[in-house]
Design an enzyme around this catalytic site. Structure first.
Site, PDB file in Angstrom:
ATOM      1  N   LYS A 130       0.761  -0.742  -0.225  1.00 33.11           N
ATOM      2  CA  LYS A 130      -0.073  -0.486  -0.017  1.00 33.11           C
ATOM      3  C   LYS A 130       0.547   0.898   0.185  1.00 33.11           C
ATOM      4  O   LYS A 130       0.661   2.011  -0.907  1.00 33.11           O
ATOM      5  CB  LYS A 130      -1.027  -0.245   1.283  1.00 33.11           C
ATOM      6  CG  LYS A 130      -1.770  -1.181   1.438  1.00 33.11           C
ATOM      7  CD  LYS A 130      -2.247  -1.545   0.376  1.00 33.11           C
ATOM      8  CE  LYS A 130      -3.447  -2.956  -0.110  1.00 33.11           C
ATOM      9  NZ  LYS A 130      -2.777  -3.677   0.511  1.00 33.11           N
ATOM     10  N   TYR A 186     -12.165 -14.770   3.547  1.00 31.62           N
ATOM     11  CA  TYR A 186     -11.444 -13.704   2.967  1.00 31.62           C
ATOM     12  C   TYR A 186     -10.594 -14.189   5.017  1.00 31.62           C
ATOM     13  O   TYR A 186     -11.716 -13.972   6.026  1.00 31.62           O
ATOM     14  CB  TYR A 186     -11.888 -12.412   2.707  1.00 31.62           C
ATOM     15  CG  TYR A 186     -10.561 -11.238   3.085  1.00 31.62           C
ATOM     16  CD1 TYR A 186     -11.277 -10.283   3.963  1.00 31.62           C
ATOM     17  CD2 TYR A 186      -9.250 -10.900   3.129  1.00 31.62           C
ATOM     18  CE1 TYR A 186     -10.893  -9.701   5.172  1.00 31.62           C
ATOM     19  CE2 TYR A 186      -8.810  -9.719   2.893  1.00 31.62           C
ATOM     20  CZ  TYR A 186      -9.077  -9.366   4.055  1.00 31.62           C
ATOM     21  OH  TYR A 186      -8.446  -8.365   4.719  1.00 31.62           O
ATOM     22  N   TYR A 198      -3.619 -12.965   3.710  1.00 32.40           N
ATOM     23  CA  TYR A 198      -2.951 -12.521   2.618  1.00 32.40           C
ATOM     24  C   TYR A 198      -1.559 -13.227   2.378  1.00 32.40           C
ATOM     25  O   TYR A 198      -1.976 -14.451   1.034  1.00 32.40           O
ATOM     26  CB  TYR A 198      -1.956 -11.003   2.138  1.00 32.40           C
ATOM     27  CG  TYR A 198      -3.862 -10.027   2.496  1.00 32.40           C
ATOM     28  CD1 TYR A 198      -3.630  -9.837   4.127  1.00 32.40           C
ATOM     29  CD2 TYR A 198      -4.449  -9.776   1.774  1.00 32.40           C
ATOM     30  CE1 TYR A 198      -5.051  -8.440   4.214  1.00 32.40           C
ATOM     31  CE2 TYR A 198      -5.766  -9.528   2.128  1.00 32.40           C
ATOM     32  CZ  TYR A 198      -5.081  -8.345   3.335  1.00 32.40           C
ATOM     33  OH  TYR A 198      -6.320  -6.748   4.139  1.00 32.40           O
TER      34      TYR A 198
HETATM   35  C1  LIG Z   1      -0.498  -7.097   3.233  1.00 32.66           C
HETATM   36  C2  LIG Z   1      -1.546  -7.791   1.780  1.00 32.66           C
HETATM   37  N1  LIG Z   1      -1.068  -8.696   0.515  1.00 32.66           N
HETATM   38  C3  LIG Z   1      -1.863  -8.207  -0.106  1.00 32.66           C
HETATM   39  C4  LIG Z   1      -2.376  -7.506  -0.259  1.00 32.66           C
HETATM   40  C5  LIG Z   1      -3.989  -7.422  -1.563  1.00 32.66           C
HETATM   41  O1  LIG Z   1      -4.042  -6.419  -2.191  1.00 32.66           O
HETATM   42  P1  LIG Z   1      -4.304  -5.776  -3.722  1.00 32.66           P
HETATM   43  O2  LIG Z   1      -5.858  -5.155  -2.396  1.00 32.66           O
HETATM   44  O3  LIG Z   1      -4.093  -4.620  -4.023  1.00 32.66           O
HETATM   45  O4  LIG Z   1      -5.322  -6.554  -4.215  1.00 32.66           O
HETATM   46  C6  LIG Z   1      -3.390  -6.960   0.612  1.00 32.66           C
HETATM   47  C7  LIG Z   1      -4.777  -5.842  -0.066  1.00 32.66           C
HETATM   48  N2  LIG Z   1      -5.064  -5.243   1.208  1.00 32.66           N
HETATM   49  C8  LIG Z   1      -5.934  -4.626   2.163  1.00 32.66           C
HETATM   50  C9  LIG Z   1      -5.830  -4.183   3.653  1.00 32.66           C
HETATM   51  O5  LIG Z   1      -7.049  -3.589   3.833  1.00 32.66           O
HETATM   52  O6  LIG Z   1      -5.132  -4.187   3.917  1.00 32.66           O
HETATM   53  C10 LIG Z   1      -6.785  -3.971   1.302  1.00 32.66           C
HETATM   54  C11 LIG Z   1      -7.094  -5.244   1.268  1.00 32.66           C
HETATM   55  C12 LIG Z   1      -2.341  -6.840   1.910  1.00 32.66           C
HETATM   56  O7  LIG Z   1      -2.384  -6.196   2.958  1.00 32.66           O
END
Ligand SMILES: Cc1ncc(COP(=O)(O)O)c(CNC2(C(=O)O)CC2)c1O
Length: 338
Positions: free
Chosen positions: A53, A270, A296
């Site tokens: 992010k 999720y 994730y």
């Molecule tokens: C460690 C980690 N790895 C992959 C992703 C997935 O990325 P994208 O949201 O760009 O698809 C997140 C996202 N996290 C979100 C969050 O609120 O933290 C957006 C969902 C992530 O934090």
């Protein structure tokens, strides 16, 4: 060319490191047919543990500043890495952060709303607002209320959607990641033909697709769904990829074949690890001490492990695991590792 003309902040240490994973490679490909590396975007910045992010927010914060905004407003689950990153980049930029943290994960293990990412946001002075709304990668009503409350207090808020994804500039960070990768490959004299990336709100995955199609070297981007709602995620990835391509080069076509989302590893929901996630996390930790998280990266690691084991990745491949961060949330899931 257009990408370099779009303003961005400098929140990263520089190119994120590319690391060989020899012990994991040996376990997954004993004959050495497939070599596995990781590009460590989990170690990309000094701002509160960095992560994917922070890379995306370089573009959004530049835009917020251009508009004279003084507060970033965003949304995520209780253990969102994204809202922690929003709070970090806001704080480091002398701005305020209001983060709506919803009940995206229907569990309540010990300290779940006291430790990990939400602890970091509070430590940084973020205005953390909890509610009971459920998971969805789209725009949430509660963020509108938060925006209104900032305005009511004389602030100038800038809305950052979940994951900084469904936003005009959301795909730029990971399009730029591919430019950065190509420069590193040149100096390493290697080409990573396959990238594995976790996909939820979709702009990390989408940006990589745009970068790969634009460079035209046949690089394959495999998204591993961790949203548990792959239809929505794939649609959002496709939309962001095409919007980002149009922003950079109206002639840049994103073929459907470039949008690959493997739906086998979300474990049905999720935010909750299942057996394959826990096993993958242990394999990575116990080979090359690579730490992943249960929401994730543990799921994208499970995806990479399976894809290599089942021979979906051909011998001679150099695979790049795109590590996007997430480790702080581990502390909220310690009960899963007892
Ligand atoms: C460690 C980690 N790895 C992959 C992703 C997935 O990325 P994208 O949201 O760009 O698809 C997140 C996202 N996290 C979100 C969050 O609120 O933290 C957006 C969902 C992530 O934090």
């Amino acid at each position: 060319v257009k990408l370099r003309s779009i303003p961005k902040e400098s929140f990263l240490f520089g190119p994120s490191p590319i690391q060989s994973l020899p012990r994991l490679s040996k376990v997954l490909s004993p004959d050495g047919g497939v070599k596995i590396y990781a590009k460590r975007d989990d170690c990309n910045s000094g701002l509160a543990y960095g992560g994917n992010k922070v890379r995306k927010l370089e573009y959004l914060v530049a835009d917020a500043k251009k508009q004279g905004c003084d507060t970033l407003v965003s949304v995520g689950g209780v253990q969102s890495n994204h809202t922690r990153a929003v709070t970090a980049v806001a704080t480091a930029s002398g701005m305020k952060a209001v983060t709506v943290q919803e009940k995206w994960v229907p569990i309540d293990p010990p300290l779940y709303d006291k430790t990990g990412n939400i602890l970091l946001s509070r430590l940084m002075g973020g205005d953390v607002r909890l509610n009971q709304e459920g998971f969805h990668i789209g725009h949430k009503e509660a963020t509108k209320e938060a925006m209104d409350s900032v305005k009511a207090n004389g602030g100038k808020p800038y809305y950052v959607p979940a994951g900084a994804s469904d936003h005009e500039l959301g795909g730029l960070g990971f399009t730029n990641f591919v430019v950065e990768l190509a420069e590193q490959e040149a100096s390493m004299n290697i080409f990573f033909d396959t990238l594995i990336v976790c996909s939820v709100t979709g702009s990390s995955h989408a940006g990589l697709i745009v970068g790969a199609v634009a460079e035209g070297k046949g690089r394959k981007i495999i998204g591993i769904d961790a949203s548990g709602k792959p239809v929505e995620t794939k649609a959002q990835v496709s939309r962001i990829a095409r919007n980002t391509a149009a922003l950079l080069d109206p002639k840049l076509e994103i073929p459907d074949s470039a949008i690959i989302l493997d739906e086998r590893f979300h474990e049905g929901i999720y935010g909750i690890p299942g057996p394959s996630t826990i096993a993958a996390m242990k394999t990575a930790a116990q080979t090359d001490a690579v730490i992943t998280d249960p929401v994730y990266e543990g799921k994208s690691m499970a995806g990479m492990i399976q894809l290599v084991k089942e021979g979906a990745i051909k011998p001679g491949s150099n695979v790049l695991y795109v590590h996007l961060g997430g480790q702080p949330a581990l502390n909220a899931y310690s009960s899963y590792f007892e």
